[in-house]
Design an enzyme around this catalytic site. Structure first.
Site, PDB file in Angstrom:
ATOM      1  N   ASP A 160       8.079 -10.314  -7.983  1.00 15.04           N
ATOM      2  CA  ASP A 160       7.149  -9.217  -8.272  1.00 15.04           C
ATOM      3  C   ASP A 160       7.839  -8.023  -8.940  1.00 15.04           C
ATOM      4  OD1 ASP A 160       5.106 -10.698  -7.212  1.00 15.04           O
ATOM      5  OD2 ASP A 160       5.139  -9.722  -5.250  1.00 15.04           O
ATOM      6  N   GLY A 213      -4.583 -12.430  -4.584  1.00 14.07           N
ATOM      7  CA  GLY A 213      -4.159 -13.831  -4.511  1.00 14.07           C
ATOM      8  C   GLY A 213      -3.698 -14.195  -3.111  1.00 14.07           C
ATOM      9  N   ARG A 234       2.433 -11.635 -16.786  1.00 14.23           N
ATOM     10  CA  ARG A 234       3.348 -10.485 -16.730  1.00 14.23           C
ATOM     11  C   ARG A 234       4.481 -10.584 -17.740  1.00 14.23           C
ATOM     12  NH1 ARG A 234       3.256  -9.355 -10.177  1.00 14.23           N
ATOM     13  NH2 ARG A 234       1.368  -8.085 -10.249  1.00 14.23           N
ATOM     14  N   LYS A 286       0.341 -14.575 -12.497  1.00 13.57           N
ATOM     15  CA  LYS A 286       0.135 -13.490 -11.521  1.00 13.57           C
ATOM     16  C   LYS A 286      -1.141 -12.724 -11.914  1.00 13.57           C
ATOM     17  CE  LYS A 286       3.758 -14.332  -9.036  1.00 13.57           C
ATOM     18  NZ  LYS A 286       3.602 -14.870  -7.689  1.00 13.57           N
ATOM     19  N   ARG A 302      -0.692 -10.363   6.439  1.00 12.62           N
ATOM     20  CA  ARG A 302      -0.422 -11.328   7.520  1.00 12.62           C
ATOM     21  C   ARG A 302      -0.753 -10.752   8.890  1.00 12.62           C
ATOM     22  NH1 ARG A 302       2.210 -12.571   2.969  1.00 12.62           N
ATOM     23  NH2 ARG A 302       3.113 -14.624   2.651  1.00 12.62           N
ATOM     24  N   ARG A 323       1.348  -3.764 -11.059  1.00 15.22           N
ATOM     25  CA  ARG A 323       2.811  -3.693 -11.241  1.00 15.22           C
ATOM     26  C   ARG A 323       3.180  -3.406 -12.697  1.00 15.22           C
ATOM     27  NH1 ARG A 323       4.157  -4.376  -6.133  1.00 15.22           N
ATOM     28  NH2 ARG A 323       3.187  -6.071  -4.975  1.00 15.22           N
ATOM     29  N   LYS A 343       2.871  -4.897   1.509  1.00 14.50           N
ATOM     30  CA  LYS A 343       1.586  -5.567   1.239  1.00 14.50           C
ATOM     31  C   LYS A 343       1.543  -6.950   1.891  1.00 14.50           C
ATOM     32  CE  LYS A 343       0.272  -6.572  -3.205  1.00 14.50           C
ATOM     33  NZ  LYS A 343      -0.250  -7.945  -3.362  1.00 14.50           N
ATOM     34  N   SER A 344       2.580  -7.738   1.687  1.00 15.31           N
ATOM     35  CA  SER A 344       2.583  -9.109   2.232  1.00 15.31           C
ATOM     36  C   SER A 344       2.465  -9.086   3.756  1.00 15.31           C
ATOM     37  CB  SER A 344       3.886  -9.826   1.861  1.00 15.31           C
ATOM     38  OG  SER A 344       3.933 -10.060   0.486  1.00 15.31           O
TER      39      SER A 344
HETATM   40  C1  S3P Z   1       3.139 -13.155  -1.940  1.00 14.45           C
HETATM   41  C2  S3P Z   1       3.893 -14.136  -2.524  1.00 14.45           C
HETATM   42  C3  S3P Z   1       4.272 -14.141  -3.947  1.00 14.45           C
HETATM   43  C4  S3P Z   1       4.082 -12.769  -4.576  1.00 14.45           C
HETATM   44  C5  S3P Z   1       2.781 -12.131  -4.196  1.00 14.45           C
HETATM   45  C6  S3P Z   1       2.661 -11.984  -2.694  1.00 14.45           C
HETATM   46  C7  S3P Z   1       2.803 -13.264  -0.507  1.00 14.45           C
HETATM   47  O1  S3P Z   1       3.477 -15.081  -4.641  1.00 14.45           O
HETATM   48  O2  S3P Z   1       4.184 -12.862  -5.983  1.00 14.45           O
HETATM   49  O3  S3P Z   1       2.679 -10.854  -4.793  1.00 14.45           O
HETATM   50  O4  S3P Z   1       2.391 -12.268   0.106  1.00 14.45           O
HETATM   51  O5  S3P Z   1       2.946 -14.366   0.036  1.00 14.45           O
HETATM   52  P1  S3P Z   1       3.837 -16.654  -4.641  1.00 14.45           P
HETATM   53  O6  S3P Z   1       4.074 -17.032  -3.259  1.00 14.45           O
HETATM   54  O7  S3P Z   1       2.649 -17.338  -5.218  1.00 14.45           O
HETATM   55  O8  S3P Z   1       5.025 -16.781  -5.523  1.00 14.45           O
END
Ligand code: S3P
Length: 428
Positions: free
Chosen positions: A313, A92, A344, A340, A25, A386, A20-21
């Site tokens: 996570d 987020g 959680r 989150k 990006r 999650r 996902k991250s």
């Molecule tokens: C993420 C960073 C994390 C993670 C989120 C995805 C990201 O959050 O909990 O699910 O893709 O950069 P934080 O950077 O706020 O800790």
């Protein structure tokens, strides 16, 4: 949904959807790069599709076919003002990262999201962006909707992060691309570094040393071909399921093994989990490999400090594993879990307690004494993907039928979760 647990094991070989991250990006950096970016194994989850939607609204052509995505990058200064409010849904990562890019544009934007997003703290990005000269505001200076207006040129910052957050770090780095001087970020401990790796891969002048990141703006970003590795955060549910269901053995292929994300493996191995990494290699500046996991007798351990950002996570599913481990597991320094998609800590403690786990809520984590025989229950997911998937794995280990409400959130990060589970679960 009814989850029928008891006398089950997990067997087989699978791939999990793209990370996902990294998927977020790839869309964002691909959009502000010059030329085409071709993304393979993109995560077609709702969060990443929200990112696609936002960049389309900003004038970027993005074509989706099966699991490939083509982004026609417009360059750093080619985005166009959106006629509509940018809506990030539950994501987020989208709202925090896109704000960094929008802070550097010569047009205004308004960004908001669903009910959960509207309660999540944005002062953590508003403050550093303001230090860079950005014109950004939010409700009570903290909550979405965020309003970003043009400013004179952004200036680079030296920013010491009060909490380790990859979203905040990435937001500042993306804004730093538009600044007229260098940006330096000092992290209290290392958070996931996918932005740094991808920016470098696209040609940015970015250097990391220990917990510090330096970015010198000015380089052009050039579109690339990217293969997104499987998401270790999604694999985590299958790994824990395999560890706690007797007779199980599973091979998960092509999973991202970036060290800033593999805390879950380190912790489960310390708990006694039989986990092997095979076929390690590098894909577009990210480590990837196969994970072989077998049912194991687990033991309780302490999880705290610098380890936390490496598995933030995965804490809900680690809590499930801890209910089946002999002895005490203590999780501390994880207060970030409270902000989150849901709180959680509260969510997982409440629901596992209903199932008969010996689990106590702490202000910054939880204490779990195991092993407990979990019992089927009526469970709430707090509309959090999650939490939903963690509870489904817990329910599979309980003898009988559990009832889970509101499972739609699973589409956020793991749209084919049930298909994959069905393909590897065997009734004994
Ligand atoms: C993420 C960073 C994390 C993670 C989120 C995805 C990201 O959050 O909990 O699910 O893709 O950069 P934080 O950077 O706020 O800790």
């Amino acid at each position: 949904m009814i989850i029928r647990g008891g006398n089950l094991s997990i067997k087989g070989e699978v791939r999990v959807p793209g990370d996902k991250s990294i998927s977020h990006r790839a869309i964002m950096i691909g959009s502000i790069a010059e030329g085409k970016t071709i993304i393979h194994n993109f995560l077609m989850g709702e969060d990443c599709l929200s990112t696609v939607d936002c960049f389309r609204k900003l004038g970027v052509n993005i074509f989706i076919s099966d699991e490939d995505v083509i982004v026609e990058g417009v360059g750093l200064y080619g985005l166009k003002e959106s006629k509509d409010i940018l809506y990030v849904g539950n994501s987020g990562t989208t709202i925090r990262l896109i704000s960094g890019i929008l802070a550097g544009q010569n047009f205004s934007s308004t960004i908001t999201g669903d009910e959960s997003i509207q309660k999540r703290p944005m002062d953590r990005i508003i403050n550093p962006l303001k230090m860079m000269g950005a014109n950004i505001s939010g409700l009570l200076n903290k909550f979405p909707p965020l309003r970003i207006k043009p400013t004179k040129k952004l200036i680079g910052v030296e920013y010491r992060q009060p909490i380790p957050s990859a979203q905040v770090k990435s937001c500042i780095l993306l804004a730093g691309l538009y600044a007229d001087s260098d940006t330096k970020i000092l992290q209290p401990s290392m958070s996931r570094d996918h932005t740094e790796r991808m920016l470098k891969y696209f040609g940015a002048n970015i250097v990391t040393k220990d917990n510090e990141v330096y970015l010198k703006p000015g380089n052009k970003l050039i579109g690339k071909e990217i293969y997104i590795p499987g998401d270790i955060s999604s694999a985590a549910f299958l790994i824990v399921g395999t560890l706690i269901l007797k007779g199980s053995k599973l091979l998960i292929r092509d999973v991202g093994l970036n060290e800033t994300r593999t805390g879950i493996l380190d912790v489960l191995i310390r708990m006694g989990g039989r986990i092997k990494i095979l076929n390690e290699r590098n894909l577009n500046n990210e480590p990837v490999g196969d994970i072989l996991v077998e049912y194991s007798e687990l033991k309780g351990i302490d999880i705290k400090g610098n380890m936390i950002p490496r598995l933030i996570d995965e804490i809900p599913i680690i809590a499930v594993a801890a209910t089946q481990a002999r002895g005490t597991t203590v999780i501390k320094n994880a207060e970030e879990l409270k902000v989150k998609e849901s709180n959680r800590i509260k969510a997982i403690v409440n629901e596992l307690k209903k199932m008969g786990a010996d689990i106590e809520e702490l202000d910054d984590g939880m204490i779990i004494n195991g092993p407990s025989k979990l019992r089927p229950s009526n469970l709430k997911t707090y509309n959090d993907h999650r939490i939903a998937m963690s509870l489904i794995i817990a329910a599979l280990s309980a003898d009988g039928d559990s009832n889970l409400q509101e499972i739609e959130s699973i589409k956020i990060s793991f749209p084919n979760f049930f298909d994959i589970l069905k393909s590897i679960i065997q009734r004994i």
